[in-house]
Design an enzyme around this catalytic site. Structure first.
Site, PDB file in Angstrom:
ATOM      1  N   HIS A 222       0.821  -1.219   0.000  1.00  0.00           N
ATOM      2  CA  HIS A 222       0.000   0.000   0.000  1.00  0.00           C
ATOM      3  C   HIS A 222       0.852   1.265   0.000  1.00  0.00           C
ATOM      4  CE1 HIS A 222      -3.375  -2.708   0.601  1.00  0.00           C
ATOM      5  NE2 HIS A 222      -4.100  -1.717   0.133  1.00  0.00           N
TER       6      HIS A 222
ATOM      7  N   HIS B  12       5.380 -14.343   5.839  1.00  0.00           N
ATOM      8  CA  HIS B  12       5.848 -13.268   6.712  1.00  0.00           C
ATOM      9  C   HIS B  12       4.748 -12.847   7.675  1.00  0.00           C
ATOM     10  CE1 HIS B  12       7.046  -9.341   8.153  1.00  0.00           C
ATOM     11  NE2 HIS B  12       8.277  -9.700   7.893  1.00  0.00           N
TER      12      HIS B  12
ATOM     13  N   GLU C  48       4.921 -12.999  11.536  1.00  0.00           N
ATOM     14  CA  GLU C  48       4.387 -11.803  12.219  1.00  0.00           C
ATOM     15  C   GLU C  48       2.893 -11.615  11.990  1.00  0.00           C
ATOM     16  OE1 GLU C  48       8.584  -9.371  11.681  1.00  0.00           O
ATOM     17  OE2 GLU C  48       6.710  -8.341  11.263  1.00  0.00           O
TER      18      GLU C  48
ATOM     19  N   HIS D  55      14.488 -13.895   7.593  1.00  0.00           N
ATOM     20  CA  HIS D  55      13.416 -14.611   8.304  1.00  0.00           C
ATOM     21  C   HIS D  55      13.547 -16.120   8.100  1.00  0.00           C
ATOM     22  CE1 HIS D  55      11.271 -11.143   9.704  1.00  0.00           C
ATOM     23  NE2 HIS D  55      11.014 -10.691   8.497  1.00  0.00           N
TER      24      HIS D  55
HETATM   25  C1  LIG Z   1       6.584  -3.245   8.387  1.00  0.00           C
HETATM   26  C2  LIG Z   1       7.540  -4.322   8.878  1.00  0.00           C
HETATM   27  C3  LIG Z   1       7.076  -4.997  10.132  1.00  0.00           C
HETATM   28  C4  LIG Z   1       6.641  -4.019  11.116  1.00  0.00           C
HETATM   29  O1  LIG Z   1       7.553  -3.515  11.777  1.00  0.00           O
HETATM   30  O2  LIG Z   1       5.440  -3.805  11.142  1.00  0.00           O
HETATM   31  C5  LIG Z   1       7.740  -5.433   7.862  1.00  0.00           C
HETATM   32  C6  LIG Z   1       6.697  -5.885   7.151  1.00  0.00           C
HETATM   33  C7  LIG Z   1       6.815  -6.856   6.176  1.00  0.00           C
HETATM   34  N1  LIG Z   1       8.001  -7.407   5.791  1.00  0.00           N
HETATM   35  C8  LIG Z   1       7.715  -8.295   4.770  1.00  0.00           C
HETATM   36  C9  LIG Z   1       8.630  -9.042   4.100  1.00  0.00           C
HETATM   37  C10 LIG Z   1       9.937  -9.223   4.471  1.00  0.00           C
HETATM   38  N2  LIG Z   1      10.538  -8.786   5.625  1.00  0.00           N
HETATM   39  C11 LIG Z   1      11.843  -9.159   5.527  1.00  0.00           C
HETATM   40  C12 LIG Z   1      12.796  -8.886   6.494  1.00  0.00           C
HETATM   41  C13 LIG Z   1      12.694  -7.963   7.468  1.00  0.00           C
HETATM   42  N3  LIG Z   1      11.557  -7.286   7.754  1.00  0.00           N
HETATM   43  C14 LIG Z   1      11.842  -6.271   8.608  1.00  0.00           C
HETATM   44  C15 LIG Z   1      11.010  -5.289   9.029  1.00  0.00           C
HETATM   45  C16 LIG Z   1       9.729  -5.079   8.634  1.00  0.00           C
HETATM   46  N4  LIG Z   1       8.991  -5.902   7.891  1.00  0.00           N
HETATM   47  C17 LIG Z   1       8.965  -3.826   9.043  1.00  0.00           C
HETATM   48  C18 LIG Z   1       9.238  -2.722   8.045  1.00  0.00           C
HETATM   49  C19 LIG Z   1      10.599  -2.203   8.111  1.00  0.00           C
HETATM   50  C20 LIG Z   1      10.940  -1.477   6.822  1.00  0.00           C
HETATM   51  O3  LIG Z   1      10.035  -1.212   6.018  1.00  0.00           O
HETATM   52  O4  LIG Z   1      12.111  -1.274   6.600  1.00  0.00           O
HETATM   53  C21 LIG Z   1      13.289  -6.285   9.011  1.00  0.00           C
HETATM   54  C22 LIG Z   1      13.953  -5.125   8.285  1.00  0.00           C
HETATM   55  C23 LIG Z   1      13.496  -6.193  10.473  1.00  0.00           C
HETATM   56  C24 LIG Z   1      12.901  -7.390  11.142  1.00  0.00           C
HETATM   57  O5  LIG Z   1      11.676  -7.604  11.084  1.00  0.00           O
HETATM   58  O6  LIG Z   1      13.727  -8.114  11.676  1.00  0.00           O
HETATM   59  C25 LIG Z   1      13.779  -7.611   8.451  1.00  0.00           C
HETATM   60  C26 LIG Z   1      15.211  -7.424   7.955  1.00  0.00           C
HETATM   61  C27 LIG Z   1      15.831  -8.584   7.321  1.00  0.00           C
HETATM   62  C28 LIG Z   1      17.227  -8.271   6.865  1.00  0.00           C
HETATM   63  O7  LIG Z   1      17.909  -7.560   7.572  1.00  0.00           O
HETATM   64  O8  LIG Z   1      17.571  -8.709   5.774  1.00  0.00           O
HETATM   65  C29 LIG Z   1      12.076  -9.861   4.301  1.00  0.00           C
HETATM   66  C30 LIG Z   1      13.387 -10.401   3.763  1.00  0.00           C
HETATM   67  C31 LIG Z   1      13.979 -11.465   4.593  1.00  0.00           C
HETATM   68  O9  LIG Z   1      13.256 -12.316   5.141  1.00  0.00           O
HETATM   69  O10 LIG Z   1      15.209 -11.459   4.632  1.00  0.00           O
HETATM   70  C32 LIG Z   1      10.880  -9.880   3.630  1.00  0.00           C
HETATM   71  C33 LIG Z   1      10.630 -10.421   2.274  1.00  0.00           C
HETATM   72  C34 LIG Z   1      10.058 -11.738   2.317  1.00  0.00           C
HETATM   73  C35 LIG Z   1       9.943 -12.158   0.885  1.00  0.00           C
HETATM   74  O11 LIG Z   1      10.949 -12.129   0.189  1.00  0.00           O
HETATM   75  O12 LIG Z   1       8.817 -12.481   0.498  1.00  0.00           O
HETATM   76  C36 LIG Z   1       6.315  -8.307   4.556  1.00  0.00           C
HETATM   77  C37 LIG Z   1       5.579  -9.162   3.574  1.00  0.00           C
HETATM   78  C38 LIG Z   1       5.632  -8.526   2.221  1.00  0.00           C
HETATM   79  C39 LIG Z   1       5.015  -9.492   1.227  1.00  0.00           C
HETATM   80  O13 LIG Z   1       3.798  -9.432   1.081  1.00  0.00           O
HETATM   81  O14 LIG Z   1       5.765 -10.287   0.644  1.00  0.00           O
HETATM   82  C40 LIG Z   1       5.751  -7.408   5.443  1.00  0.00           C
HETATM   83  C41 LIG Z   1       4.262  -7.173   5.703  1.00  0.00           C
HETATM   84  C42 LIG Z   1       3.594  -6.139   4.862  1.00  0.00           C
HETATM   85  O15 LIG Z   1       4.164  -5.658   3.864  1.00  0.00           O
HETATM   86  O16 LIG Z   1       2.431  -5.887   5.208  1.00  0.00           O
HETATM   87 CO   LIG Z   2       9.669  -7.998   7.422  1.00  0.00          CO
END
Ligand SMILES: C[C@@]1(CC(=O)O)c2cc3[nH]c(cc4nc(cc5[nH]c(cc(n2)[C@H]1CCC(=O)O)[C@@](C)(CC(=O)O)[C@@H]5CCC(=O)O)C(CC(=O)O)=C4CCC(=O)O)c(CCC(=O)O)c3CC(=O)O
Ligand SMILES: [Co+2]
Length: 301
Positions: A128, A186, A217, A249
């Site tokens: 969004h 996720h 989450e 993750h």
């Molecule tokens: C809003 C937030 C949560 C909050 O704080 O509310 C959020 C939300 C969502 N993340 C999604 C996906 C992934 N998140 C990661 C990883 C991380 N996610 C983190 C934070 C946050 N994630 C907050 C925003 C912070 C910001 O915007 O910067 C990190 C930085 C910190 C932590 O969480 O540890 C961590 C670092 C990892 C590192 O350092 O690499 C990966 C990659 C991976 O797994 O490595 C994927 C891809 C998975 C894939 O590839 O599919 C989706 C689903 C999207 C979809 O629909 O696919 C949503 C939900 C949505 O979008 O609604």
């Molecule tokens: Co995330």
């Protein structure tokens, strides 16, 4: 005399209206010419959440290869929607644009039409935010003629059915029917789109009662599954990331050695656990769903 005045007056009116027509004709040709100067220049912007794990990033090369094959002779650029990941990568010397920066650069480079592909799984928070940015760039004065955002992976019942088939085609061949498969999504506890994980779980259950969707989450949670594993007398569990990349993750929360990783928790419950570290953006059948969404967006440019 009066007759003469009347005649010259009507002549004057006629002349003025002809001139008016001429000027408006010139004006619209000029504007048309301007428009022609700005002939249609199309680009594709691939927008993923992103990952800071180099091995995980490799699946994005597979996505780009398939995009270029399906949409040849079209500019393809990348953006990561996660500010935290962009900062992490910048510290390692790898610059990834945000969607807004990438769109600004495309505008600067003279592109007039952009299709933005959301390489997310659900239309959640990240999606969004992406939509809001795209809308802003489309409405901006002197900006693009069109910016269309293509839906994320799980955006219709048809998508759910296709994703179920695609995932089942990639479950390790060593899995026996009595083994469980748990897909780690996720999740997005703060966003209504979180409900999509439960909806997809229903579609999996239609095909196989021992394939479960749970989330890091959001909902369902891993705790929701434990009683179901027990009830089905499961002994062995395969863990697969229900994400585009097998990133942080997947490697830590799913397959890591921390006591609260899914692997550790399930092992403690007595199960034999087999983590599969493959991002789903590496599966062509999954990427084709995204490409079909992109094709739809390109048609609306
Ligand atoms: C809003 C937030 C949560 C909050 O704080 O509310 C959020 C939300 C969502 N993340 C999604 C996906 C992934 N998140 C990661 C990883 C991380 N996610 C983190 C934070 C946050 N994630 C907050 C925003 C912070 C910001 O915007 O910067 C990190 C930085 C910190 C932590 O969480 O540890 C961590 C670092 C990892 C590192 O350092 O690499 C990966 C990659 C991976 O797994 O490595 C994927 C891809 C998975 C894939 O590839 O599919 C989706 C689903 C999207 C979809 O629909 O696919 C949503 C939900 C949505 O979008 O609604
Ligand atoms: Co995330």
């Amino acid at each position: 005399m009066r007759e003469l005045q009347k005649k010259s007056c009507s002549k004057l009116i006629l002349m003025l209206s002809v001139m008016g027509l001429l000027i408006s004709g010139l004006w619209s040709n000029g504007a048309e010419a301007m428009e022609k100067q700005k002939e249609k220049k199309t680009a594709i912007l691939l927008s993923a959440f992103g990952t800071s794990i180099p091995e995980a990033q490799s699946v994005f090369r597979n996505v780009e290869k398939m995009v270029r094959e399906r949409f040849p002779n079209t500019e393809v650029r990348w953006a990561y929607t996660s500010s935290i990941i962009r900062k992490k990568l910048a510290a390692q010397g790898q610059i990834l644009h945000s969607p807004e920066m990438a769109l600004a650069q495309l505008m600067e480079d003279g592109y007039t039409h952009v299709a933005v592909l959301s390489l997310h799984f659900i239309p959640g928070k990240e999606f969004h935010d992406l939509m809001a940015n795209a809308r802003f760039f489309e409405q901006m004065a002197g900006g693009f003629d069109r910016v269309v955002v293509a839906w994320p992976l799980l955006s219709s019942h048809d998508d759910f059915v296709r994703v179920v088939e695609a995932v089942m085609a990639h479950i390790p061949k060593t899995r026996r029917p009595e083994d469980a498969v748990i897909l780690m999504g996720h999740g997005s506890e703060k966003h209504p789109a979180d409900a999509i994980y439960s909806a997809v779980d229903v579609e999996f259950k239609k095909k196989d009662p021992l394939i479960f969707v749970a989330t890091v989450e959001g909902h369902p949670t891993l705790d929701d599954l434990i009683p179901l594993l027990k009830k089905n007398r499961v002994k062995k569990v395969f863990l697969m990331p229900f994400m585009s990349v097998a990133g942080d993750h997947a490697r830590n929360d799913m397959a890591g050695d921390d006591p609260d990783s899914w692997k550790s928790l399930l092992t403690k419950e007595g199960y034999e656990v087999i983590p599969v570290l493959e991002g789903m953006a590496g599966y062509p059948e999954i990427v084709n769903i995204w490409l079909d969404h992109l094709q739809e967006a390109m048609k609306n440019l």
